[in-house]
Design an enzyme around this catalytic site. Structure first.
Site, short mmCIF file in Angstrom:
data_model
loop_
_atom_site.label_atom_id
_atom_site.label_comp_id
_atom_site.label_asym_id
_atom_site.label_seq_id
_atom_site.Cartn_x
_atom_site.Cartn_y
_atom_site.Cartn_z
N GLU A 38 -53.79 -31.75 -17.74
CA GLU A 38 -52.94 -31.54 -18.92
C GLU A 38 -53.48 -32.32 -20.12
OE1 GLU A 38 -48.69 -31.74 -18.03
OE2 GLU A 38 -48.90 -30.05 -16.67
N GLU B 101 -50.55 -26.51 -10.45
CA GLU B 101 -49.17 -27.02 -10.46
C GLU B 101 -48.25 -25.83 -10.69
OE1 GLU B 101 -48.18 -30.45 -12.88
OE2 GLU B 101 -50.14 -31.35 -12.50
O1 AHR Z 1 -45.71 -32.51 -11.34
C1 AHR Z 1 -45.16 -33.38 -12.27
C2 AHR Z 1 -45.95 -33.42 -13.58
O2 AHR Z 1 -45.90 -32.17 -14.20
C3 AHR Z 1 -47.42 -33.72 -13.47
O3 AHR Z 1 -47.69 -35.06 -13.38
C4 AHR Z 1 -47.95 -33.15 -14.74
O4 AHR Z 1 -49.29 -32.73 -14.63
C5 AHR Z 1 -47.00 -32.02 -15.07
O5 AHR Z 1 -46.54 -32.06 -16.37
#
Ligand code: AHR
Length: 546
Positions: free
Chosen positions: A225, A348
């Protein structure tokens, strides 16, 4: 963590419109305008309860791409009790453990056939300095986990512990490197420390710390991110940083790194375009993040239990939006990479609710119900359907955090409905997909509608067919009919996951409230299968034949 301004394609049965790159206030205003149109109408007792009708053709003679096992990947971040307490309790703990790893969690995870685990974050990765997590534990410096609850991280779980964990559960490690606050030298030495067999200060240090032979590390993420918690960079700046860091990530001693660039979230198509233009074949994959929030509003996401049918509906509607994001990012990638050599790694994904009441909000603990099982089934079907481009996905997260497989509290452990979907679906791992197009009635909620039934199929190396089905309608059963072509059926068996309520969950007192059961409402005759899916259910069929 979402601090940046972001936009997404807002899709609904409500008057449809597209919001791209809107700022958060305008997005919230738009959502507020849209939601009342989707308000669920009170149910009429005489309402039509006839089963939903769905059908498709399963042409086994026309196989699609292999479903990469890594689509069933996981993510374990130093966040709340995701690592400490969830998988690692230390050798001296009263909780039964194997060299510090919880025995109950290890055993449960092994049944999922974990292909890959991403670690140490997430946002945490971009403030993690790996050298703090090696060597004698009492000498490891501590740090503040600024992203997740401001707690002190003592670094007792580091590289050696993670690698040992991967060996114990049989998963490939996926290391997420620190580009946000780390240096090129630090990242490059981490790779050397883990994978080189030469005699160097780094490899001598590894040996002093108890590991003689190098590990194999396949997956390496260059930042996380980076448009947000990983450095607030522009796409152009990040692409340049990627090229610089990547130059010094070497393939040592026969190890070959599979390099994953930090990609977009949701509908950030411009980010993908820049990466394709500037990085191109110097990366093996681009990551994609997408979280499912019932409300679409980060300031009040919606609760994990006790939700209304309207929230059930909007959660499922929003989760289906990932198909649009995957399709569009893939089309952007197609322009430079029509052969789909560069993968999309959805590293994710999953549900994100308001924190469970009474818990530390920074620990992202939430309930996991039958609704999460629906979300898991739908997303996995979408990944299968895009198996030519999506070759990895990592649900967030493995234990105790967000849409977890497993919840623990002290020495207690419970498996979630999401766990059961992953276990039932693991037959698809490495199988050859059989593309299908389903015709189905809709699940209607107020003025909104989404397809009621979703299906996916694959053929395993042993010749058996797997067909998974999800009926998201919480009120109506579904009759699914499919014609099987190019395959002579000998027998069929199945399992079903359903429960009484939309928000049924497994608790420490009732751990099997939502658990797979034998499914026999399927008949196959003359090459035509007829399946009766209960309302709000997930079914997996195994069809033997030739
Ligand atoms: O999964 C939780 C968070 O969500 C992670 O650390 C981040 O990469 C995303 O914003």
């Amino acid at each position: 963590m979402r601090r940046r301004l972001f936009g997404f394609v807002f899709q609904s049965a409500c008057p449809s419109f597209t919001l791209e790159w809107m700022n958060t206030p305008s997005l919230l205003a738009a959502a507020a305008l849209a939601l009342p149109l989707c308000t669920y109408a009170a149910k009429d007792a005489t309402a039509d309860k006839a089963p939903i009708q769905s059908s498709f053709i399963l042409d086994v003679s026309r196989p699609g791409p292999v479903i990469a096992p890594e689509i069933y990947g996981h993510f374990a971040e130093h966040l709340g009790t995701g690592v400490y307490g969830g998988i690692w309790v230390g050798e001296k703990s009263d909780i039964p453990n194997v060299r510090g790893f919880r025995t109950d969690v290890l055993e449960a995870l092994k049944k999922l056939k974990l292909p890959v685990v991403r670690w140490p974050g997430g946002c945490f990765a971009d403030e993690y300095h790996w050298m703090d997590g090696i060597g004698p534990k009492d000498k490891r410096p501590s740090m503040i986990n600024t992203n997740w609850g401001g707690v002190v991280e003592d670094n007792s779980f580091g590289t050696h512990e993670f690698m040992e964990f991967c060996e114990l559960v049989g998963a490939e490690p996926f290391i997420s490197g620190n580009i946000g606050s780390g240096t090129v030298q630090e990242m490059s030495q981490w790779v050397e420390y883990m994978t080189s067999d030469s005699d160097t200060p780094m490899t001598r240090l590894r040996k002093e710390n108890g590991r003689d032979k190098p590990w194999k590390v396949k997956y390496f993420g260059v930042g996380n991110e980076t448009w947000g918690c990983g450095g607030n960079m522009s796409a152009e700046f990040y692409a340049d940083q990627y090229l610089r860091y990547n130059t010094y990530l070497k393939n040592y001693s026969g190890n070959r790194l599979y390099r994953i660039a930090c990609g977009p979230s949701d509908s950030m198509y411009g980010w993908t375009q820049v990466l394709m233009d500037k990085i191109g074949s110097r990366m093996d994959a681009i990551s994609l993040h997408y979280y499912t929030l019932p409300s679409g509003d980060w300031s009040n996401k919606g609760n994990g239990v006790g939700f209304s049918e309207e929230e059930w509906f909007h959660t499922l509607r929003r989760t289906l939006m990932i198909e649009e994001f995957i399709g569009q990012h893939s089309r952007v990638m197609d322009k430079k990479d029509p052969e789909k050599k560069i993968a999309l790694a959805v590293d994710e994904w999953g549900t994100w609710y308001n924190a469970r009441p009474g818990t530390n909000g920074g620990f992202l603990q939430q309930e996991n119900t039958l609704r999460d099982a629906m979300v898991a089934g739908l997303n996995l079907h979408i990944f299968h359907a895009h198996a030519d481009r999506v070759r990895m996905a990592n649900i967030a997260q493995m234990v105790n955090v967000l849409q977890a497989m497993i919840l623990t509290e002290g020495d207690k452990m419970v498996l979630t409905p999401t766990y059961h979907v992953f276990e039932m679906y693991n037959v698809h791992q490495g199988a050859t997909s059989i593309p299908l197009e389903i015709t189905t009635g809709d699940y209607v909620c107020g003025d909104g509608r989404i397809p009621a039934v979703s299906a996916s199929a694959s053929r395993r190396a042993d010749g058996k067919l797997n067909v998974s089905l999800v009926n998201v309608d919480p009120n109506k059963p579904a009759e699914v009919e499919f014609k099987i072509q190019g395959f002579k059926v000998k027998s069929v068996s199945g399992r079903v996951l359903t429960a009484q309520k939309m928000d049924s969950e497994n608790t420490y007192d009732k751990p099997d409230a939502v658990a797979p059961a034998k499914f026999s409402a399927v008949k196959i005759s003359g090459g035509v299968a007829k399946v009766s899916l209960p309302a709000k259910s997930v079914v997996v069929l195994e069809i033997a034949g030739e």
